[in-house]
Design a protein around this motif. Structure first.
Motif, PDB file in Angstrom:
ATOM      1  N   ASP A  55      77.044 -11.155  42.215  1.00  0.00           N
ATOM      2  CA  ASP A  55      75.910 -11.357  43.116  1.00  0.00           C
ATOM      3  C   ASP A  55      74.700 -11.786  42.285  1.00  0.00           C
ATOM      4  O   ASP A  55      74.096 -10.986  41.579  1.00  0.00           O
ATOM      5  CB  ASP A  55      75.607 -10.064  43.873  1.00  0.00           C
ATOM      6  CG  ASP A  55      74.571 -10.251  44.968  1.00  0.00           C
ATOM      7  OD1 ASP A  55      73.703 -11.127  44.817  1.00  0.00           O
ATOM      8  OD2 ASP A  55      74.623  -9.506  45.959  1.00  0.00           O
ATOM      9  N   GLU A  56      74.356 -13.064  42.368  1.00  0.00           N
ATOM     10  CA  GLU A  56      73.287 -13.602  41.522  1.00  0.00           C
ATOM     11  C   GLU A  56      71.931 -12.986  41.853  1.00  0.00           C
ATOM     12  O   GLU A  56      71.142 -12.668  40.954  1.00  0.00           O
ATOM     13  CB  GLU A  56      73.212 -15.124  41.685  1.00  0.00           C
ATOM     14  CG  GLU A  56      72.123 -15.770  40.845  1.00  0.00           C
ATOM     15  CD  GLU A  56      72.116 -17.280  40.957  1.00  0.00           C
ATOM     16  OE1 GLU A  56      71.061 -17.872  40.700  1.00  0.00           O
ATOM     17  OE2 GLU A  56      73.180 -17.854  41.303  1.00  0.00           O
ATOM     18  N   GLU A  57      71.650 -12.804  43.139  1.00  0.00           N
ATOM     19  CA  GLU A  57      70.339 -12.307  43.535  1.00  0.00           C
ATOM     20  C   GLU A  57      70.099 -10.877  43.065  1.00  0.00           C
ATOM     21  O   GLU A  57      68.955 -10.490  42.804  1.00  0.00           O
ATOM     22  CB  GLU A  57      70.192 -12.401  45.055  1.00  0.00           C
ATOM     23  CG  GLU A  57      70.121 -13.835  45.577  1.00  0.00           C
ATOM     24  CD  GLU A  57      69.846 -13.877  47.063  1.00  0.00           C
ATOM     25  OE1 GLU A  57      69.717 -12.788  47.677  1.00  0.00           O
ATOM     26  OE2 GLU A  57      69.768 -14.988  47.617  1.00  0.00           O
ATOM     27  N   ALA A  58      71.160 -10.090  42.960  1.00  0.00           N
ATOM     28  CA  ALA A  58      70.991  -8.682  42.602  1.00  0.00           C
ATOM     29  C   ALA A  58      71.149  -8.412  41.111  1.00  0.00           C
ATOM     30  O   ALA A  58      70.880  -7.304  40.649  1.00  0.00           O
ATOM     31  CB  ALA A  58      71.988  -7.825  43.385  1.00  0.00           C
ATOM     32  N   THR A  59      71.587  -9.410  40.351  1.00  0.00           N
ATOM     33  CA  THR A  59      71.864  -9.199  38.925  1.00  0.00           C
ATOM     34  C   THR A  59      70.620  -9.465  38.078  1.00  0.00           C
ATOM     35  O   THR A  59      69.928 -10.459  38.279  1.00  0.00           O
ATOM     36  CB  THR A  59      73.024 -10.109  38.477  1.00  0.00           C
ATOM     37  OG1 THR A  59      74.216  -9.728  39.180  1.00  0.00           O
ATOM     38  CG2 THR A  59      73.267  -9.993  36.981  1.00  0.00           C
ATOM     39  N   THR A  60      70.371  -8.560  37.137  1.00  0.00           N
ATOM     40  CA  THR A  60      69.161  -8.633  36.303  1.00  0.00           C
ATOM     41  C   THR A  60      69.515  -8.397  34.844  1.00  0.00           C
ATOM     42  O   THR A  60      70.308  -7.510  34.519  1.00  0.00           O
ATOM     43  CB  THR A  60      68.135  -7.569  36.744  1.00  0.00           C
ATOM     44  OG1 THR A  60      67.772  -7.794  38.104  1.00  0.00           O
ATOM     45  CG2 THR A  60      66.893  -7.615  35.879  1.00  0.00           C
ATOM     46  N   LEU A  61      68.926  -9.190  33.963  1.00  0.00           N
ATOM     47  CA  LEU A  61      68.975  -8.945  32.519  1.00  0.00           C
ATOM     48  C   LEU A  61      67.614  -9.319  31.937  1.00  0.00           C
ATOM     49  O   LEU A  61      67.262 -10.495  31.857  1.00  0.00           O
ATOM     50  CB  LEU A  61      70.083  -9.762  31.850  1.00  0.00           C
ATOM     51  CG  LEU A  61      70.087  -9.732  30.306  1.00  0.00           C
ATOM     52  CD1 LEU A  61      70.155  -8.313  29.781  1.00  0.00           C
ATOM     53  CD2 LEU A  61      71.207 -10.582  29.742  1.00  0.00           C
ATOM     54  N   ARG A  62      66.860  -8.290  31.571  1.00  0.00           N
ATOM     55  CA  ARG A  62      65.567  -8.503  30.909  1.00  0.00           C
ATOM     56  C   ARG A  62      65.569  -7.732  29.591  1.00  0.00           C
ATOM     57  O   ARG A  62      65.978  -6.563  29.540  1.00  0.00           O
ATOM     58  CB  ARG A  62      64.410  -8.048  31.793  1.00  0.00           C
ATOM     59  CG  ARG A  62      64.174  -8.943  33.004  1.00  0.00           C
ATOM     60  CD  ARG A  62      62.802  -8.686  33.633  1.00  0.00           C
ATOM     61  NE  ARG A  62      62.682  -7.322  34.118  1.00  0.00           N
ATOM     62  CZ  ARG A  62      63.057  -6.923  35.335  1.00  0.00           C
ATOM     63  NH1 ARG A  62      63.588  -7.803  36.175  1.00  0.00           N
ATOM     64  NH2 ARG A  62      62.900  -5.671  35.714  1.00  0.00           N
TER      65      ARG A  62
END
Length: 548
Positions: A55-62
């Protein structure tokens, strides 16, 4: 389903990905050193899924790449420890690569740092620093000398053991993030990288990572390739997240979240599209199954069909009964046998072009043959003027079914009473009935031309039938097939020419809620019109709650 934890070893225990990771172990040798840290993403499946969808919208990498400060005297990584030797009262320091000197500790006095020409010290020191004081200017080198200068300006011999601390700084150099197959890290593909020495030749902002979208793209590419080789997927899929730099550094992950769903995109036990053929002489139901885990929660499910059917479509009855689809369940009917005719009066709501009739019948003798006629009305009885007459042999002894009779050509029936008449020329059958206001009758043809004798009238019971039409309006309003997921009907959400799309989400969840053991779900396609339909495997996204 989500991933927030990672493993530092393949198949190892999980820990939070949000933390500071050190890149201090080289995986190559000088002069082209690469420092690497590998953590493993663990995707858990149910052993049934064909694919994993991120799920692109829910995936995060900071995250942010930052310099690494360390003491080269006590450093646990052997490669980064300083080699110290004595030379004419000075200490010669040799490092694995040029590093920035930040601080040198000695019990007293002033320390001087000299460049080297081979083993020869420069005439003058490059930097002078008090004990344990951070250097005010940049001094970066791989080999240099340290001398001890007393307050009187004289130099005092210095030995390697006198240096208590040598603090160095290494900057992220060409930092990058990639995805690789475990056990084949060199084959990885980097989805984020930055040029230069971050914090030195490049600004610190260049080391800031916001790569959720890039991570999704690369993960999806990897997972799609894996699903092409393995279907279904194994119950555990590990993927290496590779963190690299050409110099020691740290990566501080501040936000890490991967949302994914399992995907079924095949039939069970078949994998590919299925071609269904419908003879059209009676209602035909064909089943294809999909398989999901019993505790699956479907988030979306779509199915597409491509159809090629005759243009005949059954019409709804005047009282709004549904179109013929599933098998009939009526327990009452009128016997058809001997010389008697069973007659049903019909009155269309409006003039309609009719191409055939569908009747609810059950054969009760082998080789039953029926004569079917359509008459105009004359004073409440069949007129004797036949608009259509045809013969039909019934099969499937003892089974209720919709039987289709097609006219040689379409006829227009005005909105006036007409009669459907059926007689058995051999064998016998039952015309199924339902409650209705137009009673079915049993007639006997008189010796006089076109006269009928009414033998029985069944008030409150009406024979089951449907008219068929080939009009464009009816074709647009009435699909040639019906679809049931389990026992629940599903209507088309989009139709363009011969292509239909169905949303199965609600029906699949409803079926799963009612099943406790069997996770094989039947998709039943029913048609009374002759034709061929290609059914493509549904694309089903789902989660398994107890696997998160």
């Amino acid at each position: 389903m989500q991933i927030q934890n990672v493993a530092i070893n393949r198949n190892g225990a999980l820990q939070s990905a949000v933390r500071q990771w050190q890149l201090i172990s080289p995986v190559t040798v000088p002069p082209l050193q690469v420092f690497q840290k590998v953590v493993y993403l663990r995707f858990v499946t149910d052993g049934v899924a064909d694919q994993i969808s991120i799920d692109e919208e829910a995936t995060t990498l900071r995250a942010v790449f930052q310099p690494y400060d360390y003491d080269a005297i006590t450093q646990s990584e052997p490669t980064l420890r300083a080699l110290r030797t004595s030379s004419e009262g000075a200490v010669i320091v040799t490092l694995d690569a040029p590093r920035q000197v930040r601080q040198v500790s000695y019990p007293s006095y002033l320390l001087e740092l000299y460049r080297l020409d081979g083993n020869k010290l420069a005439d003058n020191p490059t930097v002078s620093v008090s004990n344990a004081t951070t250097l005010s200017e940049d001094f970066t080198d791989r080999r240099f000398a340290i001398r001890l200068k007393k307050p009187d300006g004289q130099h005092e011999p210095l030995s390697p053991g006198d240096i208590l601390e040598l603090r160095l700084r290494s900057y992220p150099t060409g930092p990058r993030l990639g995805i690789a197959k475990p056990g084949a890290l060199s084959s990885g593909v980097f989805f984020w990288q930055a040029p230069g020495e971050i914090g030195k030749t490049a600004s610190m902002s260049q080391g800031e990572v916001n790569a959720g979208t890039a991570l999704v793209k690369e993960l999806q590419r990897y997972l799609d390739g894996l699903s092409a080789l393995h279907s279904p997927l194994p119950q555990c899929v590990d993927i290496a997240l590779v963190i690299e730099s050409d110099a020691p550094c740290t990566l501080n992950i501040t936000a890490f979240y991967i949302m994914y769903h399992l995907v079924s995109k095949s039939f069970f036990p078949y994998k590919e599209k299925q071609v269904l053929r419908f003879p059209g002489n009676q209602v035909t139901a064909q089943k294809i199954s999909v398989k999901l885990s019993g505790n699956a929660i479907v988030t979306s499910a779509t199915l597409q069909t491509v159809e090629s059917f005759r243009s005949d479509r059954p019409l709804s009855s005047n009282n709004g009964d549904s179109l013929p689809s599933m098998a009939l369940a009526q327990k009452e009917g009128i016997y058809i046998g001997g010389e008697k005719w069973v007659a049903q009066s019909i009155t269309p709501q409006q003039a309609i072009s009719v191409s055939g009739i569908v009747l609810g019948l059950m054969s009760v003798a082998d080789k039953t043959e029926l004569a079917i006629e359509l008459h105009e009305d004359w004073h409440g009885q069949p007129s004797g003027k036949k608009l259509v007459e045809t013969m039909r042999i019934l099969g499937q002894l003892g089974k209720r079914n919709w039987v289709t009779l097609r006219f040689p050509e379409s006829i227009v029936i005005p909105s006036q009473p007409h009669w459907i008449l059926i007689k058995a020329t051999s064998g016998c059958a039952v015309w199924l009935v339902k409650p209705g206001n137009s009673p079915v009758r049993v007639l006997e043809k008189s010796c006089q031309k076109n006269l009928w004798t009414e033998l029985s009238i069944f008030d409150g019971l009406q024979a089951i039938y449907r008219l068929c039409s080939q009009s464009n309006e009816v074709q647009q309003e009435t699909p040639p097939i019906t679809l049931h997921v389990g026992t629940q009907a599903v209507t088309s959400t989009n139709r363009q020419n011969d292509i239909q799309e169905f949303d199965l989400t609600f029906a699949l969840n409803n079926h799963l809620d009612t099943q406790t053991v069997d996770n094989t779900i039947p998709l039943t396609f029913t048609a009374i019109v002759p034709g061929i339909m290609t059914v493509y495997p549904p694309y089903i996204k789902y989660d398994i709650s107890d696997l998160e």
